[in-house]
Design an enzyme around this catalytic site. Structure first.
Site, PDB file in Angstrom:
ATOM      1  N   ALA A  69     -19.523   6.847  -3.068  1.00 65.76           N
ATOM      2  CA  ALA A  69     -20.661   7.437  -3.722  1.00 65.76           C
ATOM      3  C   ALA A  69     -21.449   7.292  -2.421  1.00 65.76           C
ATOM      4  O   ALA A  69     -22.109   6.219  -2.202  1.00 65.76           O
ATOM      5  CB  ALA A  69     -20.543   7.304  -5.506  1.00 65.76           C
ATOM      6  N   SER A  70     -21.952   8.311  -1.599  1.00 68.66           N
ATOM      7  CA  SER A  70     -23.396   8.762  -0.995  1.00 68.66           C
ATOM      8  C   SER A  70     -24.314   8.457  -2.287  1.00 68.66           C
ATOM      9  O   SER A  70     -24.628   7.898  -3.625  1.00 68.66           O
ATOM     10  CB  SER A  70     -23.678  10.194  -0.208  1.00 68.66           C
ATOM     11  OG  SER A  70     -21.834  10.729   0.260  1.00 68.66           O
ATOM     12  N   GLN A  71     -25.606   7.943  -1.030  1.00 64.20           N
ATOM     13  CA  GLN A  71     -27.000   7.467  -1.291  1.00 64.20           C
ATOM     14  C   GLN A  71     -27.448   8.686  -2.037  1.00 64.20           C
ATOM     15  O   GLN A  71     -27.639   9.092  -1.216  1.00 64.20           O
ATOM     16  CB  GLN A  71     -27.753   6.734   0.254  1.00 64.20           C
ATOM     17  CG  GLN A  71     -29.061   6.009   0.015  1.00 64.20           C
ATOM     18  CD  GLN A  71     -29.612   5.479   1.032  1.00 64.20           C
ATOM     19  OE1 GLN A  71     -28.777   5.625   1.469  1.00 64.20           O
ATOM     20  NE2 GLN A  71     -30.749   5.543   0.940  1.00 64.20           N
TER      21      GLN A  71
ATOM     22  N   ARG B 284     -24.848   9.143 -13.133  1.00 64.40           N
ATOM     23  CA  ARG B 284     -23.565   8.321 -11.921  1.00 64.40           C
ATOM     24  C   ARG B 284     -23.021   7.323 -12.030  1.00 64.40           C
ATOM     25  O   ARG B 284     -21.884   7.774 -11.578  1.00 64.40           O
ATOM     26  CB  ARG B 284     -24.644   7.791 -10.478  1.00 64.40           C
ATOM     27  CG  ARG B 284     -23.932   7.464  -9.289  1.00 64.40           C
ATOM     28  CD  ARG B 284     -25.410   6.865  -8.129  1.00 64.40           C
ATOM     29  NE  ARG B 284     -24.397   6.485  -6.933  1.00 64.40           N
ATOM     30  CZ  ARG B 284     -24.801   6.382  -5.973  1.00 64.40           C
ATOM     31  NH1 ARG B 284     -25.240   4.909  -7.079  1.00 64.40           N
ATOM     32  NH2 ARG B 284     -24.270   5.854  -4.864  1.00 64.40           N
TER      33      ARG B 284
END
Length: 406
Positions: free
Chosen positions: A101-103, A39
């Site tokens: 940046a999504s969970q 990530r």
């Protein structure tokens, strides 16, 4: 393996564990993707993180706060990567998040709902950082089967470069996600990482029969709910909602009303009245009630004013319509919670509509979000399916998994 590489590997495995604690054990293909696509590679050096205890986001610079930056990169939490569409806020206004940046656990839940299989052709709406596209590319293991569309040209270029750095080369398109990408159609799956107020017609036209669309949902009242819909051979789509899904809006689906002053004017003469419905019951205390009102009282928004400039008013809930022609206010006097003063102005009695929606939802047993559906007919009209009675017990998380947010 160096000490740094080992530490990074442990961080990726730890993130996978956190994701599975939230959504359950992932299929092996997705476990490999979450460990195999780092990530941090997709995050810029400057991000914005929520302050402890909530509130506004604050800047985090990797060079100045490396430990905090790395912790955010592998936390099960969203990371904002852009403010104000990459520009400056309005004069006197505060910064607002426009890309993130999504969970990770929410990303995983949406990917599971997408139900991707080998050989599928997938369209992603909202490339953002590119991490989600990286996960999809890893799962498909054929970059030619993935198209990802991003409205912000700078984000699109950066994401494409980051994907290429990991040896992934899906088709990255700079354009309006609401238009999809007809050149790559037909698709077996469409996944949006931006909330919509309705399914864009282009998405349905670009689907094969049996294709699945997964998208966060938004109404004017609240951004809450994720729709999972299937498209049939006649170009119809029907789906059910899942709890949560408070994502940023697709840009063309944002409200055009950004301030109460766009609707309210001091020379208006509103109709006075009272209500026994607490404004907190419909705006703040119950996300399921907010979701139901958003579907049943369309094009109505609300805004809390904690410091109203009005005698005898402690807190005010403003209600307005997207057309900018009607408004209502509901006032709490700071003393009692049984009766509230209401003022309504314009052709639509907005608070009356909100009361009616809440009463309908309450009288049918306060059904949970998965009891609601959405249909698109062959002629393109779209409408909500509102349950006539409660469909099963209500839960905090909803019947289909974790409560999803940004």
């Amino acid at each position: 393996m160096s000490a740094e590489a080992r530490a990074l590997w442990r961080a990726r495995v730890a993130l996978l564990r956190r994701v599975e604690e939230a959504v359950g054990e992932l299929p092996q293909v997705w476990r490999q993707a979450f460990v195999g696509v780092p990530r941090h590679v997709f995050l810029p050096d400057v991000v914005w993180l929520r302050r402890p205890g909530g509130g506004r986001h604050e800047r985090c610079d990797r060079a100045r706060e490396p430990e905090r930056w790395w912790a955010a990169a592998y936390a099960d939490a969203p990371v904002v990567v852009q403010m104000c569409d990459g520009g400056a806020p309005r004069s006197g206004g505060a910064e607002w998040p426009s890309s993130s940046a999504s969970q990770p656990s929410i990303v995983a839940a949406m990917l599971l709902a997408l139900d991707v299989a080998d050989g599928h052709r997938v369209l992603e709406i909202g490339t953002g950082t590119g991490w989600n596209a990286g996960l999809l590319a890893h799962r498909l293991d054929d970059d030619r089967r993935l198209v990802t569309v991003e409205v912000d040209v700078n984000l699109a270029r950066i994401a494409e470069a980051r994907l290429a750095g990991l040896g992934r080369h899906p088709t990255v398109v700079w354009g309006d996600g609401a238009e999809g990408w007809a050149t790559g159609a037909p698709y077996d799956r469409i996944l949006s990482t931006a909330a919509v107020t309705h399914i864009p017609p282009a998405w349905i036209r670009q689907c094969r029969p049996g294709a699945v669309i997964v998208t966060p949902w938004a109404s004017a009242w609240t951004a809450n709910g994720t729709l999972v819909a299937t498209v049939d051979e006649r170009g119809r789509a029907h789906g059910r909602f899942r709890a949560g899904g408070a994502f940023m809006h697709l840009r063309g689906h944002r409200s055009r009303i950004t301030d109460v002053d766009q609707v309210f004017a001091p020379d208006h003469t509103p109709e006075p009245g009272t209500t026994t419905l607490s404004p907190w019951d419909v705006a703040g205390a119950d996300p399921v009630a907010e979701f139901a009102i958003g579907l049943m009282a369309p094009d109505i928004w609300h805004h809390w004013d904690e410091t109203p400039d009005a005698d005898g008013v402690h807190t005010r809930l403003w209600v307005g319509d997207e057309a900018g022609t009607s408004w209502a206010s509901v006032d709490y006097d700071g003393r009692q919670l049984t009766t509230f003063t209401v003022h309504q102005h314009g052709p639509r009695p907005l608070w009356t509509e909100v009361e009616s929606a809440w009463s309908r939802w309450h009288s049918t047993g306060r059904p949970d979000i998965p009891a609601f559906g959405w249909t698109v007919s062959p002629n393109g009209t779209q409408h909500a399916h509102v349950p006539e009675s409660a469909a099963g017990p209500r839960t905090t998380e909803g019947a289909d998994g974790p409560s999803w947010s940004l």
